[in-house]
Design an enzyme around this catalytic site. Structure first.
Site, mmCIF file in Angstrom:
data_model
loop_
_atom_site.group_PDB
_atom_site.id
_atom_site.type_symbol
_atom_site.label_atom_id
_atom_site.label_comp_id
_atom_site.label_asym_id
_atom_site.label_seq_id
_atom_site.Cartn_x
_atom_site.Cartn_y
_atom_site.Cartn_z
ATOM 1 N N GLY A 1 -47.022 84.816 43.215
ATOM 2 C CA GLY A 1 -46.747 83.455 43.664
ATOM 3 C C GLY A 1 -45.541 83.347 44.575
ATOM 4 N N ALA B 1 -47.381 90.781 45.400
ATOM 5 C CA ALA B 1 -48.169 89.782 46.118
ATOM 6 C C ALA B 1 -48.469 88.573 45.228
ATOM 7 C CB ALA B 1 -49.480 90.429 46.592
ATOM 8 N N TYR C 1 -32.553 88.412 39.760
ATOM 9 C CA TYR C 1 -31.102 88.221 39.849
ATOM 10 C C TYR C 1 -30.443 88.492 38.502
ATOM 11 C CZ TYR C 1 -32.435 83.727 37.825
ATOM 12 O OH TYR C 1 -32.971 82.754 37.025
ATOM 13 N N LYS D 1 -46.123 76.547 38.831
ATOM 14 C CA LYS D 1 -45.923 76.047 40.200
ATOM 15 C C LYS D 1 -47.227 75.569 40.848
ATOM 16 C CE LYS D 1 -41.762 78.745 40.800
ATOM 17 N NZ LYS D 1 -41.001 79.765 41.498
ATOM 18 N N LYS E 1 -30.854 79.297 34.859
ATOM 19 C CA LYS E 1 -29.510 78.898 35.288
ATOM 20 C C LYS E 1 -29.515 77.501 35.892
ATOM 21 C CE LYS E 1 -26.518 82.652 37.049
ATOM 22 N NZ LYS E 1 -25.477 82.608 36.115
ATOM 23 N N ASP F 1 -38.249 77.377 47.114
ATOM 24 C CA ASP F 1 -38.074 78.830 46.938
ATOM 25 C C ASP F 1 -38.098 79.550 48.284
ATOM 26 O OD1 ASP F 1 -37.999 78.959 44.140
ATOM 27 O OD2 ASP F 1 -40.184 79.037 43.982
HETATM 28 P P1 NDP Z 1 -46.300 86.666 39.685
HETATM 29 O O1 NDP Z 1 -46.626 86.827 38.240
HETATM 30 O O2 NDP Z 1 -46.975 85.585 40.456
HETATM 31 O O3 NDP Z 1 -46.604 88.062 40.455
HETATM 32 C C1 NDP Z 1 -46.138 89.260 39.961
HETATM 33 C C2 NDP Z 1 -46.351 90.375 40.992
HETATM 34 O O4 NDP Z 1 -45.669 91.522 40.504
HETATM 35 C C3 NDP Z 1 -47.780 90.782 41.218
HETATM 36 O O5 NDP Z 1 -47.936 91.193 42.557
HETATM 37 C C4 NDP Z 1 -47.942 91.989 40.263
HETATM 38 O O6 NDP Z 1 -48.932 92.919 40.669
HETATM 39 C C5 NDP Z 1 -46.583 92.619 40.394
HETATM 40 N N1 NDP Z 1 -46.126 93.398 39.239
HETATM 41 C C6 NDP Z 1 -45.777 92.927 38.018
HETATM 42 N N2 NDP Z 1 -45.320 93.937 37.246
HETATM 43 C C7 NDP Z 1 -45.377 95.059 38.004
HETATM 44 C C8 NDP Z 1 -45.044 96.428 37.765
HETATM 45 N N3 NDP Z 1 -44.554 96.834 36.598
HETATM 46 N N4 NDP Z 1 -45.235 97.318 38.767
HETATM 47 C C9 NDP Z 1 -45.714 96.912 39.978
HETATM 48 N N5 NDP Z 1 -46.049 95.630 40.257
HETATM 49 C C10 NDP Z 1 -45.896 94.712 39.274
HETATM 50 O O7 NDP Z 1 -44.714 86.533 39.751
HETATM 51 P P2 NDP Z 1 -43.837 85.625 40.702
HETATM 52 O O8 NDP Z 1 -44.225 85.848 42.103
HETATM 53 O O9 NDP Z 1 -43.803 84.255 40.167
HETATM 54 O O10 NDP Z 1 -42.365 86.244 40.441
HETATM 55 C C11 NDP Z 1 -42.005 87.509 40.977
HETATM 56 C C12 NDP Z 1 -40.523 87.739 40.765
HETATM 57 O O11 NDP Z 1 -39.770 86.795 41.517
HETATM 58 C C13 NDP Z 1 -40.068 87.587 39.324
HETATM 59 O O12 NDP Z 1 -39.262 88.695 38.987
HETATM 60 C C14 NDP Z 1 -39.254 86.303 39.340
HETATM 61 O O13 NDP Z 1 -38.213 86.352 38.371
HETATM 62 C C15 NDP Z 1 -38.680 86.338 40.744
HETATM 63 N N6 NDP Z 1 -38.274 85.016 41.279
HETATM 64 C C16 NDP Z 1 -36.969 84.865 41.714
HETATM 65 C C17 NDP Z 1 -36.550 83.654 42.243
HETATM 66 C C18 NDP Z 1 -35.140 83.480 42.693
HETATM 67 O O14 NDP Z 1 -34.742 82.337 42.976
HETATM 68 N N7 NDP Z 1 -34.342 84.517 42.811
HETATM 69 C C19 NDP Z 1 -37.469 82.499 42.383
HETATM 70 C C20 NDP Z 1 -38.813 82.780 41.926
HETATM 71 C C21 NDP Z 1 -39.179 83.997 41.398
HETATM 72 P P3 NDP Z 1 -50.506 92.771 40.236
HETATM 73 O O15 NDP Z 1 -51.120 91.832 41.218
HETATM 74 O O16 NDP Z 1 -51.016 94.161 40.352
HETATM 75 O O17 NDP Z 1 -50.516 92.238 38.834
#
Ligand code: NDP
Length: 264
Positions: A123, A121, A209, A63, A15, A99
């Site tokens: 990024g 846990a 979102y 990032k 967006k 962020d």
């Molecule tokens: P990462 O890929 O860095 O981390 C993903 C995390 O989610 C890990 O802890 C992973 O666990 C866990 N995970 C993924 N799938 C599952 C599942 N099915 N069940 C349980 N745990 C799961 O992602 P980001 O931190 O970059 O992004 C996380 C979310 O934040 C995304 O949905 C992204 O769209 C959203 N976001 C929103 C923003 C906003 O402005 N609203 C800005 C930035 C991000 P494991 O360590 O076990 O793999």
């Protein structure tokens, strides 16, 4: 005209071009914001200069590469190791993380909240956990696997996997920081854990979102107030816009135009 972009892979869903272009237009700023699908994050710096852009946002999965691409980092970006906003000034790239302040502002409405449980846990959790702690919140993290938790443990956060989780204190806010529910219908952690923590919580928040995730649906079934990631997205965008335009507009002036991106 100054050119701006969002680098990521994928970027087609973003967006940000709409948010920033509405603001440029509304504020009569001579800028244009595009999107750029970048496969190889190590190319970010070269692309930035080749395209002759003034500023950029950086989304998944670049990032950390964006952090490495900068010549100068602000104190908070330096601390968390992740950059989502870069501005070029006099041939140098300056990196920021918007962020985390965006998320902090988005949860301000829950005035009595102090203890926060992050589900996930990755990024995003990394930068937001630090800013919340600096602002006086107590943050604990629950993740499905232990690998990513090591870094948090070293930084003094309380961490749990699904197997080791115990609720020693009630949490005020439960936050889905995972991508569970983004493109599937999964919950971020076992239902038995959610049942317990949600019943004691003030509210449940998702960083995803534009859709009602299974997590938010579940929270509503427990009659809890919910909030999705739209305000976080809006606020990180406004703060980035402030950097892009060298702080010549106020937060409220930018918000007035940028929030129009959320009515479609
Ligand atoms: P990462 O890929 O860095 O981390 C993903 C995390 O989610 C890990 O802890 C992973 O666990 C866990 N995970 C993924 N799938 C599952 C599942 N099915 N069940 C349980 N745990 C799961 O992602 P980001 O931190 O970059 O992004 C996380 C979310 O934040 C995304 O949905 C992204 O769209 C959203 N976001 C929103 C923003 C906003 O402005 N609203 C800005 C930035 C991000 P494991 O360590 O076990 O793999």
């Amino acid at each position: 005209m100054q050119l701006f972009t969002i680098f990521g892979n994928p970027v087609s869903h973003s967006k940000s071009p709409l948010m920033h272009n509405l603001s440029f237009k509304g504020l009569n700023y001579n800028g244009c914001y595009t999107r750029y699908k970048l496969k190889d994050g190590t190319q970010l710096r070269n692309k930035f200069f080749d395209l002759d852009i003034t500023g950029a946002n950086i989304t998944v999965p670049h990032k950390e590469e964006a952090f490495k691409a900068c010549d100068e980092l602000d104190e908070f970006a330096q601390k968390v190791g992740a950059v989502n906003t870069i501005v070029k000034k006099e041939g140098k790239l300056y990196g920021y993380n918007t962020d985390a302040p965006g998320f902090l502002k988005a949860i301000k409405e829950f005035k009595n909240a102090k203890r926060v449980l992050f589900l996930g846990a990755g990024g995003t959790a990394q930068s937001t956990s630090v800013i919340l702690r600096d602002a006086g919140y107590e943050v604990s993290l629950l993740n499905r696997s232990s690998g990513r938790l090591e870094r948090y443990e070293m930084e003094g956060f309380k961490t749990y996997t699904f197997e080791t989780f115990e609720e020693t204190v009630p949490y005020d806010l439960i936050v889905n920081m995972t991508s569970a529910g983004l493109e599937d219908e999964s919950l971020p952690c076992p239902q038995s854990i959610l049942d317990k923590v949600i019943s004691n919580a003030i509210a449940c928040i998702d960083v995803i979102y534009g859709k009602e995730t299974p997590f938010l649906k579940f929270a509503k079934e427990h009659n809890k107030p919910t909030k999705d990631g739209s305000d976080m997205l809006l606020y990180q965008g406004i703060i980035a816009f402030e950097y892009f335009t060298n702080h010549q507009f106020t937060f409220n002036e930018i918000e007035k135009h940028m929030k129009k991106a959320f009515i479609f």
